[in-house]
Design a protein around this motif. Sequence first.
Motif, PDB file in Angstrom:
ATOM      1  N   VAL A  12      -6.513 -10.372   2.315  1.00 18.81           N
ATOM      2  CA  VAL A  12      -5.419 -10.453   2.959  1.00 18.81           C
ATOM      3  C   VAL A  12      -4.795 -11.733   4.302  1.00 18.81           C
ATOM      4  CG1 VAL A  12      -5.143  -8.096   2.449  1.00 18.81           C
ATOM      5  CG2 VAL A  12      -6.742  -8.356   4.634  1.00 18.81           C
ATOM      6  N   TRP A  13      -3.783 -11.464   4.879  1.00 17.22           N
ATOM      7  CA  TRP A  13      -3.628 -11.457   5.636  1.00 17.22           C
ATOM      8  C   TRP A  13      -3.738 -10.199   7.305  1.00 17.22           C
ATOM      9  CZ3 TRP A  13      -3.558 -16.355   6.182  1.00 17.22           C
ATOM     10  CH2 TRP A  13      -2.287 -17.599   4.948  1.00 17.22           C
ATOM     11  N   VAL A  14      -4.102 -11.251   8.008  1.00 19.09           N
ATOM     12  CA  VAL A  14      -4.268 -10.551   9.512  1.00 19.09           C
ATOM     13  C   VAL A  14      -4.056 -10.714  10.716  1.00 19.09           C
ATOM     14  CG1 VAL A  14      -6.138  -8.809   8.457  1.00 19.09           C
ATOM     15  CG2 VAL A  14      -6.681 -11.630   9.837  1.00 19.09           C
ATOM     16  N   GLY A  15      -4.105 -10.414  11.571  1.00 14.21           N
ATOM     17  CA  GLY A  15      -3.607 -10.708  12.784  1.00 14.21           C
ATOM     18  C   GLY A  15      -1.745 -11.642  12.473  1.00 14.21           C
ATOM     19  N   LEU A  16      -2.033 -12.872  13.558  1.00 23.05           N
ATOM     20  CA  LEU A  16      -1.910 -14.182  13.566  1.00 23.05           C
ATOM     21  C   LEU A  16      -1.284 -15.141  12.832  1.00 23.05           C
ATOM     22  CD1 LEU A  16      -1.288 -15.007  16.903  1.00 23.05           C
ATOM     23  CD2 LEU A  16      -0.009 -12.808  16.144  1.00 23.05           C
ATOM     24  N   ASN A  38       1.144   4.844   8.608  1.00 21.66           N
ATOM     25  CA  ASN A  38       1.236   6.564   8.048  1.00 21.66           C
ATOM     26  C   ASN A  38       1.235   6.459   6.590  1.00 21.66           C
ATOM     27  OD1 ASN A  38      -1.019   8.937   7.110  1.00 21.66           O
ATOM     28  ND2 ASN A  38       1.133   9.744   8.666  1.00 21.66           N
ATOM     29  N   SER A  39       1.702   5.387   5.675  1.00 18.79           N
ATOM     30  CA  SER A  39       2.434   5.029   4.875  1.00 18.79           C
ATOM     31  C   SER A  39       1.910   5.827   3.647  1.00 18.79           C
ATOM     32  CB  SER A  39       2.821   4.139   3.933  1.00 18.79           C
ATOM     33  OG  SER A  39       1.466   3.043   4.242  1.00 18.79           O
ATOM     34  N   PRO A  40       2.356   6.300   2.542  1.00 25.89           N
ATOM     35  CA  PRO A  40       2.050   6.910   1.316  1.00 25.89           C
ATOM     36  C   PRO A  40       1.248   6.309   0.831  1.00 25.89           C
ATOM     37  CG  PRO A  40       3.759   7.487   1.743  1.00 25.89           C
ATOM     38  CD  PRO A  40       3.781   6.332   2.693  1.00 25.89           C
ATOM     39  N   GLU A  41       1.133   4.770   0.245  1.00 25.94           N
ATOM     40  CA  GLU A  41       0.670   3.696   0.339  1.00 25.94           C
ATOM     41  C   GLU A  41      -1.365   3.489   0.681  1.00 25.94           C
ATOM     42  OE1 GLU A  41       4.410   3.095  -0.465  1.00 25.94           O
ATOM     43  OE2 GLU A  41       3.468   2.899   1.243  1.00 25.94           O
ATOM     44  N   VAL A  65      -5.932   0.384  -5.989  1.00 28.81           N
ATOM     45  CA  VAL A  65      -4.933   0.951  -5.360  1.00 28.81           C
ATOM     46  C   VAL A  65      -5.064   0.033  -4.010  1.00 28.81           C
ATOM     47  CG1 VAL A  65      -4.035   3.632  -3.907  1.00 28.81           C
ATOM     48  CG2 VAL A  65      -5.605   3.334  -6.467  1.00 28.81           C
ATOM     49  N   PHE A  66      -6.543  -0.198  -3.465  1.00 28.02           N
ATOM     50  CA  PHE A  66      -5.741  -0.969  -2.483  1.00 28.02           C
ATOM     51  C   PHE A  66      -5.052  -2.252  -2.354  1.00 28.02           C
ATOM     52  CE2 PHE A  66      -7.081  -4.461   0.736  1.00 28.02           C
ATOM     53  CZ  PHE A  66      -7.161  -3.625   2.303  1.00 28.02           C
ATOM     54  N   VAL A  67      -4.952  -2.996  -3.561  1.00 28.59           N
ATOM     55  CA  VAL A  67      -3.983  -3.841  -3.576  1.00 28.59           C
ATOM     56  C   VAL A  67      -2.983  -3.947  -3.854  1.00 28.59           C
ATOM     57  CG1 VAL A  67      -3.050  -5.617  -5.567  1.00 28.59           C
ATOM     58  CG2 VAL A  67      -5.848  -6.171  -5.093  1.00 28.59           C
ATOM     59  N   ALA A  68      -2.122  -2.926  -4.009  1.00 30.70           N
ATOM     60  CA  ALA A  68      -1.079  -2.141  -3.773  1.00 30.70           C
ATOM     61  C   ALA A  68      -0.600  -1.496  -2.898  1.00 30.70           C
ATOM     62  CB  ALA A  68      -0.903  -1.283  -5.249  1.00 30.70           C
ATOM     63  N   PHE A  69      -1.191  -1.377  -1.947  1.00 33.39           N
ATOM     64  CA  PHE A  69      -1.434  -0.790  -0.558  1.00 33.39           C
ATOM     65  C   PHE A  69      -1.212  -2.394   0.173  1.00 33.39           C
ATOM     66  CE2 PHE A  69      -3.778  -1.812   3.461  1.00 33.39           C
ATOM     67  CZ  PHE A  69      -2.791  -1.035   4.290  1.00 33.39           C
ATOM     68  N   LYS A  72       2.807  -4.396  -0.865  1.00 30.76           N
ATOM     69  CA  LYS A  72       3.711  -3.089  -0.367  1.00 30.76           C
ATOM     70  C   LYS A  72       3.474  -3.513   1.304  1.00 30.76           C
ATOM     71  CE  LYS A  72       7.282  -0.057   0.186  1.00 30.76           C
ATOM     72  NZ  LYS A  72       8.390   0.000  -0.284  1.00 30.76           N
ATOM     73  N   LYS A  73       2.599  -4.152   1.717  1.00 29.68           N
ATOM     74  CA  LYS A  73       2.633  -4.343   3.923  1.00 29.68           C
ATOM     75  C   LYS A  73       3.620  -5.900   3.453  1.00 29.68           C
ATOM     76  CE  LYS A  73       2.513   0.496   4.496  1.00 29.68           C
ATOM     77  NZ  LYS A  73       3.726   0.705   5.232  1.00 29.68           N
ATOM     78  N   ASP A  74       2.980  -6.731   2.650  1.00 28.06           N
ATOM     79  CA  ASP A  74       3.340  -7.908   2.455  1.00 28.06           C
ATOM     80  C   ASP A  74       2.079  -9.009   3.322  1.00 28.06           C
ATOM     81  OD1 ASP A  74       4.592 -10.078   1.427  1.00 28.06           O
ATOM     82  OD2 ASP A  74       5.959 -10.622   3.775  1.00 28.06           O
ATOM     83  N   ILE A  75       0.901  -8.235   2.999  1.00 25.36           N
ATOM     84  CA  ILE A  75      -0.621  -8.689   2.908  1.00 25.36           C
ATOM     85  C   ILE A  75      -2.027  -9.026   2.343  1.00 25.36           C
ATOM     86  CG2 ILE A  75      -0.405  -7.646   6.030  1.00 25.36           C
ATOM     87  CD1 ILE A  75      -2.259  -5.535   4.525  1.00 25.36           C
ATOM     88  N   LEU A  76      -0.562  -9.138   0.998  1.00 27.25           N
ATOM     89  CA  LEU A  76      -1.783  -9.095  -0.013  1.00 27.25           C
ATOM     90  C   LEU A  76      -2.175 -10.788   0.052  1.00 27.25           C
ATOM     91  CD1 LEU A  76      -3.515  -8.864  -2.292  1.00 27.25           C
ATOM     92  CD2 LEU A  76      -1.371  -9.096  -3.438  1.00 27.25           C
ATOM     93  N   ILE A  77      -3.218 -11.563   0.118  1.00 27.56           N
ATOM     94  CA  ILE A  77      -2.669 -13.265  -0.412  1.00 27.56           C
ATOM     95  C   ILE A  77      -3.093 -13.971  -1.782  1.00 27.56           C
ATOM     96  CG2 ILE A  77      -3.125 -15.891   0.332  1.00 27.56           C
ATOM     97  CD1 ILE A  77      -4.139 -14.309   3.349  1.00 27.56           C
ATOM     98  N   GLU A  78      -2.096 -13.856  -2.290  1.00 25.84           N
ATOM     99  CA  GLU A  78      -1.970 -13.760  -3.857  1.00 25.84           C
ATOM    100  C   GLU A  78      -2.625 -14.443  -4.257  1.00 25.84           C
ATOM    101  OE1 GLU A  78      -0.638 -11.762  -6.072  1.00 25.84           O
ATOM    102  OE2 GLU A  78       0.631 -10.763  -4.066  1.00 25.84           O
TER     103      GLU A  78
END
Length: 94
Positions: A12-16, A38-41, A65-69, A72-78
């Motif tokens: 995942v991407w964090v910070g800057l 506090n999103s549903p995901e 489930v974490f990958v879906a979150f 959704k938050k656009d922080i997953l690094i594919e």
Amino acid sequence: MLAKPFEKPIHVWVGLGFPRQLNTVADAYQFVIDWCGNSPEQKAAIRACRAALAGDVDAETARGVFVAFARKKDILIEDGAIPPIPRSAQPKHV
């Protein structure tokens, strides 16, 4: 709580724009509870990680489930999205 490793780490991407690797359910759980929001995901990821840590579901279910979150938050690094660190930038061992 046991560390319950994932078959494949989550990036995942964090910070800057810094990548972070999550190797276990405990890593993912700590990340998602520290996430501002506090999103549903997010709530679903928290519940899934807690359930995995308690042994109620397997680690790969929580991972999904974490990958879906994260997606959704656009922080997953594919897969393959992080370029390798050049040898000149890697820490030197003493």
